[in-house]
Design an enzyme around this catalytic site. Structure first.
Site, PDB file in Angstrom:
ATOM      1  N   ASP A 179      -1.864  -0.653   5.994  1.00 48.21           N
ATOM      2  CA  ASP A 179      -2.240  -0.173   7.317  1.00 48.21           C
ATOM      3  C   ASP A 179      -3.718  -0.323   7.623  1.00 48.21           C
ATOM      4  O   ASP A 179      -4.174   0.135   8.681  1.00 48.21           O
ATOM      5  CB  ASP A 179      -1.834   1.299   7.467  1.00 48.21           C
TER       6      ASP A 179
ATOM      7  N   ASP B 267      -0.366   4.999   0.883  1.00 46.86           N
ATOM      8  CA  ASP B 267      -0.706   5.956   1.942  1.00 46.86           C
ATOM      9  C   ASP B 267      -0.876   5.232   3.277  1.00 46.86           C
ATOM     10  O   ASP B 267      -1.681   4.311   3.412  1.00 46.86           O
ATOM     11  CB  ASP B 267      -1.987   6.708   1.582  1.00 46.86           C
TER      12      ASP B 267
ATOM     13  N   ASP C 220       0.850  -1.190   0.000  1.00 50.50           N
ATOM     14  CA  ASP C 220       0.000   0.000   0.000  1.00 50.50           C
ATOM     15  C   ASP C 220       0.888   1.243   0.000  1.00 50.50           C
ATOM     16  O   ASP C 220       2.063   1.182   0.378  1.00 50.50           O
ATOM     17  CB  ASP C 220      -0.884  -0.045   1.247  1.00 50.50           C
TER      18      ASP C 220
END
Length: 372
Positions: A129, A10, A8
């Site tokens: 996240d 961001d 990922d």
């Protein structure tokens, strides 16, 4: 077969901007701590392909114009490239969440080339996240690494089993990918006891302990909690006879489990602690050097603490040191018997935590002999 890290952007590579969650200006750009050193290490030392997979809500619409996205995104890529971090593929979904697009994580519409059988997905990882990153791993048949401190966000969709590591520390991620898990299980069954022990040396202190002896459970929990070890101990022993076999055989099984989990011992500190507990001062020094030895300097004046005979404390640590092939030097001073033995177990836990710490940048056996 090829392996991949599906990463990922961001919240994983760069800090996700608060409020609007859009990285649309240079002023908002901030890289995640330790990402450069560790991703560069992974890229140079391991054979994973790097695939960026990111949702960018409404990219190309009035709410997120392309001319605000690409300059910052390209700077991110250029900066990473300067540290030796390049991506083999970059997959960007532009949809809004309400569009339910097949290409939006955790859906796999963008991932077709990785699902044809050419990739070893079982040994690939999604790193992100959010719970959706773990859900993507589940749908791909991968494992997941979650950049959060715990797996609480995964419970709603029962995703815990697909997440092998939850941490906000990129050092931990690089260590995990490079040096592997340190998890072991031991089943020890005799005519006197049936014991199951499972531990993860790189856990977070989660414990599930049942020996039939409440005080013994409490002491073993100190090893997990204060050692940062996930520890499961399940014991059925002949307590109708006495406590001896339960305590001794648990020590043997736990020691064997520690020995197995340590593996080659490459990169570990090897040595490790003293701590106070109210009126007591407890010291446990240890060496995972492969040779068993126990020095015991602790006296107890009560017959039992809880249901645990104090004469078994020495026997427990002797059996543990033998099975784990470690030196143990234990000393305790104080008046309160409960505090004294609890302090010893806590000091043991901290000594283990210190000694098993790994340094992947100096990944050698800590011995002039070349083996331990």
């Amino acid at each position: 077969m090829k392996k991949a890290l599906f990463i990922d952007r961001d919240g994983t590579l760069v800090v996700e901007p608060p409020v609007d969650y859009q990285l649309d200006s240079f002023e908002k750009l901030e890289f995640c701590p330790k990402v450069f050193r560790n991703l560069s290490f992974i890229r140079s030392k391991l054979d994973y392909e790097f695939v960026m997979v990111t949702n960018q809500d409404g990219l190309g619409t009035d709410s997120f114009p392309e001319d605000t996205f690409w300059p910052v995104h390209n700077l991110v890529l250029k900066t990473l490239e300067g540290e030796g971090i390049t991506f083999d593929d970059i997959l960007i979904d532009r949809s809004f969440p309400e569009d339910n697009a097949p290409t939006r994580k955790p859906r796999t519409g963008m991932m077709g080339k990785y699902m044809t059988g050419d990739y070893d997905l079982a040994n690939s990882f999604v790193i992100g996240d959010r719970a959706t990153d773990v859900e993507l791993a589940k749908k791909l048949g991968c494992k997941a690494i979650l950049l959060q401190d715990d797996k609480e966000v995964l419970k709603e969709k029962n995703l815990e089993a697909y997440c092998v590591l939850a941490t906000t520390d990129w050092d931990r991620i690089a260590e995990f990918l490079f040096a592997g898990e340190r998890i072991a299980e031991v089943r020890r069954t005799t005519k006197e006891t049936d014991i199951f022990v499972r531990l993860n040396l790189d856990g977070s202190g989660r414990c599930d302990i049942s020996t039939g002896l409440g005080f013994f459970d409490h002491m073993l929990e100190q090893i997990g909690k204060h050692g940062g070890i996930d520890l499961t101990v399940c014991v059925k022993g002949d307590l109708e006879v006495d406590e001896h076999h339960t305590i001794e055989d648990t020590a043997i099984a736990l020691g064997e489990c520690i020995y197995q989990a340590l593996g080659s011992k490459r990169g570990i500190e090897r040595y490790g602690y003293c701590l106070p507990m109210d009126d007591c001062l407890c010291q446990v020094a240890l060496d995972f050097g492969g040779r068993a030895w126990l020095v015991w300097d602790a006296e107890f004046h009560r017959e039992k603490i809880g249901e645990m005979p104090t004469e078994m404390f020495l026997h427990f640590f002797k059996s543990l040191s033998d099975a784990a092939r470690m030196n143990l030097n234990i000393k305790a001073e104080g008046n309160n018997e409960h505090h004294k033995i609890e302090g010893i177990f806590k000091a043991l836990a901290r000594a283990i935590k210190m000694a098993v710490r790994r340094d992947i940048y100096h990944f050698e056996v800590p011995s002039s002999k070349g083996c331990i």
